[in-house]
Design an enzyme around this catalytic site. Sequence first.
Site, PDB file in Angstrom:
ATOM      1  N   SER A 137      -0.453  -0.649  -7.151  1.00 51.83           N
ATOM      2  CA  SER A 137      -0.069  -1.720  -6.232  1.00 51.83           C
ATOM      3  C   SER A 137      -0.083  -3.048  -6.963  1.00 51.83           C
ATOM      4  CB  SER A 137      -1.058  -1.778  -5.056  1.00 51.83           C
ATOM      5  OG  SER A 137      -0.835  -2.912  -4.255  1.00 51.83           O
ATOM      6  N   TYR A 150      -9.673  -3.211  -1.165  1.00 49.68           N
ATOM      7  CA  TYR A 150      -8.448  -2.578  -1.666  1.00 49.68           C
ATOM      8  C   TYR A 150      -8.139  -3.052  -3.081  1.00 49.68           C
ATOM      9  CZ  TYR A 150      -3.570  -0.977  -1.685  1.00 49.68           C
ATOM     10  OH  TYR A 150      -2.376  -0.361  -2.003  1.00 49.68           O
TER      11      TYR A 150
END
Length: 250
Positions: A137, A150
């Site tokens: 990501s 995250y």
Amino acid sequence: MTGSRASRPRLAVVTGASSGIGAATAQRLAREGFEVVLGARRAERIEQLASQIGARSHPLDVTDDASVEAFCATLDRCDVLVNNAGGAIGLEPVEEADLADWQQMFDTNLLGVARMTRALLPALVASGDGHVVVVGSIAAHEPYPGGAGYNAAKFGVRAVVGVLRQELLGRPVRVTEIDPGMVETEFSLVRFRGDAERASRVYEGMTPLTPEDVADCIAFAVTRPSHVNIDQMIVLARDQAGARTVHRRG
């Protein structure tokens, strides 16, 4: 392993294949001529997709050692592993962190990659032209407020991929990290615990990537000649210049 490698298609395993990037990748690799095996917790979804694209599916929870072992036991070989399973939960600041959510994110995003890669690495090496793809990501490159859990999980994934690339140097396995920005999938719906209205606002006024856009990148990486390794690819929408830098119209 039995039979001639040259006489059969390469086998690709895709985790988190029940929706979004995983499902799009499974479809794309099937069109590219790969034999595809889908894994995800939502068995009915992957069974339906597998029947549509002529693939195989088996239930898989990458957070569970026994599930990973059972899934991998169904495989007699593996040429490509696409570690796609992952996701975010919540957007709370560190001072309000729910550590159970952090544990889930670490277990899925980071330890899930470790479990699957460790389990299938012998087969990938034995294939003579293995390939580990990890869907990371933009959050692995830029921390942002509310994203600590995250961010930390994806920064960890990025570190593991870099180490793995070095450890496998000289062996016939390539390692690729694909780091997307905003992709319109169930990601935000999960992050906001089913709040569809809040999830839809994430993409207001801009055009995000589609799962198929990311699947294109994965397909490109795994179809290069065996001496070519796409180490890392950051993929953003034109309307996005960073994790939190987004142009919105109107």
